[in-house]
Design a protein around this motif. Structure first.
Motif, PDB file in Angstrom:
ATOM      1  N   SER A   1      75.548 -92.399  60.103  1.00  0.00           N
ATOM      2  CA  SER A   1      75.835 -92.640  58.695  1.00  0.00           C
ATOM      3  C   SER A   1      75.165 -93.946  58.259  1.00  0.00           C
ATOM      4  CB  SER A   1      77.341 -92.737  58.457  1.00  0.00           C
ATOM      5  OG  SER A   1      77.628 -93.165  57.142  1.00  0.00           O
ATOM      6  N   LYS A   2      74.506 -93.924  57.117  1.00  0.00           N
ATOM      7  CA  LYS A   2      73.785 -95.110  56.628  1.00  0.00           C
ATOM      8  C   LYS A   2      74.712 -96.263  56.290  1.00  0.00           C
ATOM      9  CE  LYS A   2      70.579 -94.624  53.516  1.00  0.00           C
ATOM     10  NZ  LYS A   2      69.900 -94.168  52.285  1.00  0.00           N
ATOM     11  N   PHE A   3      75.954 -95.937  55.912  1.00  0.00           N
ATOM     12  CA  PHE A   3      76.821 -96.975  55.336  1.00  0.00           C
ATOM     13  C   PHE A   3      78.066 -97.265  56.182  1.00  0.00           C
ATOM     14  CE2 PHE A   3      74.692 -94.633  51.905  1.00  0.00           C
ATOM     15  CZ  PHE A   3      73.931 -95.664  51.365  1.00  0.00           C
ATOM     16  N   GLN A   4      78.165 -96.634  57.341  1.00  0.00           N
ATOM     17  CA  GLN A   4      79.366 -96.783  58.165  1.00  0.00           C
ATOM     18  C   GLN A   4      79.558 -98.216  58.640  1.00  0.00           C
ATOM     19  OE1 GLN A   4      82.278 -95.279  58.775  1.00  0.00           O
ATOM     20  NE2 GLN A   4      81.644 -93.691  60.227  1.00  0.00           N
ATOM     21  N   ILE A   5      80.773 -98.732  58.471  1.00  0.00           N
ATOM     22  CA  ILE A   5      81.163-100.038  59.016  1.00  0.00           C
ATOM     23  C   ILE A   5      82.173 -99.784  60.128  1.00  0.00           C
ATOM     24  CG2 ILE A   5      82.284-102.250  58.553  1.00  0.00           C
ATOM     25  CD1 ILE A   5      79.553-102.021  57.240  1.00  0.00           C
ATOM     26  N   GLY A   6      81.822-100.221  61.330  1.00  0.00           N
ATOM     27  CA  GLY A   6      82.692 -99.979  62.481  1.00  0.00           C
ATOM     28  C   GLY A   6      83.451-101.211  62.904  1.00  0.00           C
ATOM     29  N   GLY A   7      84.567-100.985  63.589  1.00  0.00           N
ATOM     30  CA  GLY A   7      85.379-102.084  64.096  1.00  0.00           C
ATOM     31  C   GLY A   7      86.753-101.584  64.476  1.00  0.00           C
TER      32      GLY A   7
ATOM     33  N   LEU B   1      85.661 -88.856  59.305  1.00  0.00           N
ATOM     34  CA  LEU B   1      86.327 -88.912  57.998  1.00  0.00           C
ATOM     35  C   LEU B   1      85.709 -90.015  57.143  1.00  0.00           C
ATOM     36  CD1 LEU B   1      90.143 -88.434  58.768  1.00  0.00           C
ATOM     37  CD2 LEU B   1      88.683 -86.921  57.440  1.00  0.00           C
ATOM     38  N   SER B   2      85.480 -91.164  57.774  1.00  0.00           N
ATOM     39  CA  SER B   2      84.877 -92.293  57.065  1.00  0.00           C
ATOM     40  C   SER B   2      83.469 -91.939  56.601  1.00  0.00           C
ATOM     41  CB  SER B   2      84.836 -93.518  57.990  1.00  0.00           C
ATOM     42  OG  SER B   2      84.252 -94.614  57.339  1.00  0.00           O
ATOM     43  N   ALA B   3      82.712 -91.241  57.456  1.00  0.00           N
ATOM     44  CA  ALA B   3      81.348 -90.842  57.093  1.00  0.00           C
ATOM     45  C   ALA B   3      81.353 -89.857  55.922  1.00  0.00           C
ATOM     46  CB  ALA B   3      80.651 -90.218  58.305  1.00  0.00           C
ATOM     47  N   VAL B   4      82.343 -88.967  55.901  1.00  0.00           N
ATOM     48  CA  VAL B   4      82.469 -88.006  54.792  1.00  0.00           C
ATOM     49  C   VAL B   4      82.783 -88.741  53.485  1.00  0.00           C
ATOM     50  CG1 VAL B   4      83.893 -86.131  53.863  1.00  0.00           C
ATOM     51  CG2 VAL B   4      83.084 -86.022  56.222  1.00  0.00           C
ATOM     52  N   VAL B   5      83.689 -89.730  53.561  1.00  0.00           N
ATOM     53  CA  VAL B   5      84.016 -90.546  52.384  1.00  0.00           C
ATOM     54  C   VAL B   5      82.756 -91.265  51.891  1.00  0.00           C
ATOM     55  CG1 VAL B   5      85.300 -92.569  51.584  1.00  0.00           C
ATOM     56  CG2 VAL B   5      86.452 -90.847  52.981  1.00  0.00           C
TER      57      VAL B   5
ATOM     58  N   THR C   1      84.036 -99.429  54.947  1.00  0.00           N
ATOM     59  CA  THR C   1      82.847 -98.652  54.590  1.00  0.00           C
ATOM     60  C   THR C   1      82.758 -98.488  53.072  1.00  0.00           C
ATOM     61  OG1 THR C   1      82.889 -97.452  56.697  1.00  0.00           O
ATOM     62  CG2 THR C   1      81.685 -96.414  54.881  1.00  0.00           C
ATOM     63  N   ALA C   2      83.902 -98.205  52.446  1.00  0.00           N
ATOM     64  CA  ALA C   2      83.933 -98.085  50.974  1.00  0.00           C
ATOM     65  C   ALA C   2      83.566 -99.415  50.320  1.00  0.00           C
ATOM     66  CB  ALA C   2      85.322 -97.630  50.524  1.00  0.00           C
ATOM     67  N   THR C   3      84.062-100.525  50.852  1.00  0.00           N
ATOM     68  CA  THR C   3      83.726-101.855  50.328  1.00  0.00           C
ATOM     69  C   THR C   3      82.229-102.112  50.449  1.00  0.00           C
ATOM     70  OG1 THR C   3      85.903-102.677  50.988  1.00  0.00           O
ATOM     71  CG2 THR C   3      84.219-104.325  50.551  1.00  0.00           C
TER      72      THR C   3
END
Length: 578
Positions: free
Chosen positions: A64-70, A261-265, A305-307
């Motif tokens: 995902s281009k925008f995924q933030i992990g942690g 789920l985060s990637a779908v969002v 990720t949304a932020t």
């Protein structure tokens, strides 16, 4: 100037946007990383290490281009349970094993399977996790002392009740300041992270007005070091792997669900499209490497990720920047973090729990009063009162059993005959009566999947509806979308029964999947290629031509248009003369 490879077409204006988004998300991530680590039963710096290492790797290698992990709230109860039962070192090993499982899932292209986990199960355990996180912060919010952390919810609630007398007013005031800022900040500005501002203001207030009267990160966990730990491989043995494989599998499944789920969002917010299998591989590699630096399991964080997207991110560079920003803050400002009161962090996690509780979706599913409501409630209660592993296992098994039950109810088997008053003489069950039913040909319409949950009903319905033994059986299978081995076995039993008595089985309108399955098993050869018809009319014409004229003489059922002529002795005799 432009970059090549994965970032082909990437320009400096895009880099500026990624730098701003990465800076903001990095600042947002720090208090959450420390808070999730503390809630998981480990030192706060381990949450920071996770943000740095996993955050960079997930952005660099994920799908995902925008995924933030942690670290995320979803992991809190399972990680805390592992720490309580096995200790911190074995948590690192469990995280590493989970990473290997995620990589294997990605390589085997199992990313799509995670999407099939029923919504009531995910809502149930997510809401349960929210309750555990929220209740786990009551002690820090109230400043209770000498609390013993337990693995189960009821013991923790009992512990809080027993120590209410140790309530610290200064901790409550600190927590209320933090909570007040958290609630007010979104109304003032959505760009400034309320969690960080709340943490700073409440920490300053506690330091200026009642220093030494509230528990801090430093007084509870020691000073946070201003460096990353050196690379260290935890001791792994075959017995350890065997012992930790079940919790590692749950971490992997939970991490996979959360990240996808985060990637779908992110896809919905940005109009992009993620690669689910690449995302699992990226998450897996991150979770293999992170424990080597003392970090805890990580996954895609939906809120961060949304932020990231809201603040203008255009590529994975923003996620890499977010990890670098946290590393720089660790190197420069770690000593200041030690002065943060635990009471300042409690409201942050409580708000996270409230936001992740899926309360509206929970209430919506409850209102349906269906089997989904049952799955939801049972998964939720088991998450809260037992553990996440049991909750997910029972929830999935229950959902599968109820699904099979529902699908078996979908299957209908009806005996039918043509209605001459309708166009094309369409068939209907209402045409079958005691005095209007062909003794030589029985026609059945089957609707629904013919699988293990319904196959016995299919065979039983047909055999019980055949009081006499007709010479021919026509099965209308145009509305049978799926056939499995059990369904094929029951159909084979019917075919064998008719063959033994010299009968004939005809099939009309069969769909591609059942037809292909019958060819693979050889049942289509037993039935006979000439006994498959595209339309029911063709099958009936064929069957009428195969009827015994002697049995038609004098028959008054008149089930088909040809019956009037066939039952007339004079007409039959004339036909024989010709």
């Amino acid at each position: 100037m432009k970059w090549s490879g994965r970032f082909e077409g990437y320009t400096y204006p895009m880099l500026r946007r990624d730098l701003v988004a990465g800076l903001i998300v990095g600042v947002v991530a720090i208090p959450l990383g420390m808070a999730f680590a503390i809630a998981s039963g480990v030192k706060p710096q381990f949450g920071i290490y996770t943000i740095i290492v996993a955050g960079i790797l997930i952005s660099l290698l994920g799908g995902s281009k925008f995924q933030i992990g942690g670290p995320t709230g979803a992991f809190v109860p399972i990680l805390f349970g592992i720490v309580i039962q096995y200790g911190y070192e074995k948590l690192l090993i469990a995280g590493l094993l989970a990473g290997i499982i995620l990589v294997l899932m990605g390589i085997l292209k199992l990313g799509v399977l995670i999407r099939y986990i029923p919504r009531p199960v995910t809502i149930g355990f997510t809401s349960g996790i929210a309750v555990i996180i929220f209740s786990g912060q009551i002690g820090n919010f109230l400043g209770l002392s000498n609390l013993q952390r337990h693995e189960d919810f009821l013991s923790n609630m009992n512990e809080i009740g027993m120590h209410l007398s140790t309530l610290n007013v200064w901790s409550v005031v600190t927590a209320l300041i933090s909570l007040g800022v958290l609630l007010i900040m979104p109304r003032i500005s959505t760009k400034v992270p309320g969690s960080l501002i709340g943490l700073i203001i409440s920490s300053i207030a506690a330091t200026l007005w009642f220093s030494g009267n509230v528990a801090t990160i430093g007084s509870t966990y020691g000073v946070i070091p201003s460096t990353l730990p050196s690379l260290a491989i935890p001791p792994i043995s075959f017995d350890t792997i065997k012992e930790l494989l079940p919790p590692a599998f749950i971490i992997a499944m939970l991490g996979g669900i959360e990240s996808l789920l985060s990637a779908v969002v992110a896809d919905g917010m940005s109009g992009s499209r993620h690669n689910s299998n690449k995302e699992l591989i990226g998450q897996g590699i991150a979770n293999i490497v992170t424990p080597l630096f003392g970090g805890i399991p990580a996954t895609g964080a939906i809120a961060r990720t949304a932020t990231n997207i809201k603040n203008g991110a255009v590529s994975p560079i923003s996620g890499i920047v977010h990890g670098v920003v946290v590393l720089l803050i660790l190197l420069l400002f770690a000593p200041f973090a030690s002065a943060i009161p635990l009471a300042s962090m409690a409201p942050i996690l409580m708000v996270v729990a409230w936001n992740m509780s899926e309360r509206r979706e929970f209430a919506h599913i409850l209102k349906t009063r269906t089997t989904d409501s049952l799955v939801l409630v049972i998964t939720f209660l088991l998450t809260v009162f037992t553990d996440l592993t049991t909750a997910v296992e029972v929830g999935l098994i229950l959902a599968i059993l109820l699904f099979v039950k529902r699908m078996s109810n979908v299957l209908t088997v009806a005996k039918v005959l043509p209605d001459p008053s309708l166009k094309h003489e369409k068939v209907g069950a209402y045409m079958v009566k005691d005095d209007h039913d062909c003794p030589q040909l029985s026609i059945f319409t089957i609707e629904g999947p013919l699988f293990f949950g319904a196959a016995s009903l299919f065979e039983k319905s047909i055999m019980e509806a055949l009081p006499s033994r007709p010479a021919m059986l026509l099965l209308r299978m145009g509305k049978v979308p799926f056939l499995d081995s059990t369904g094929e076995s029951n159909l084979a039993s019917i075919v064998q029964h008719f063959k033994q008595s010299g009968g004939l089985v005809l099939i009309s309108g069969i769909q591609s999947q059942p037809a292909a399955y019958l060819k693979r098993t050889g049942l289509s050869e037993q039935i006979g290629d000439g006994h498959f018809f595209e339309h029911t009319g063709g099958a009936i014409d064929y069957a009428v031509g195969k009827m015994d004229p002697a049995k038609c003489l004098g028959c008054k059922h008149f089930a088909f248009r040809e019956c009037a002529a066939l039952s007339n002795p004079a007409a039959v005799g004339k036909a024989n003369e010709q």
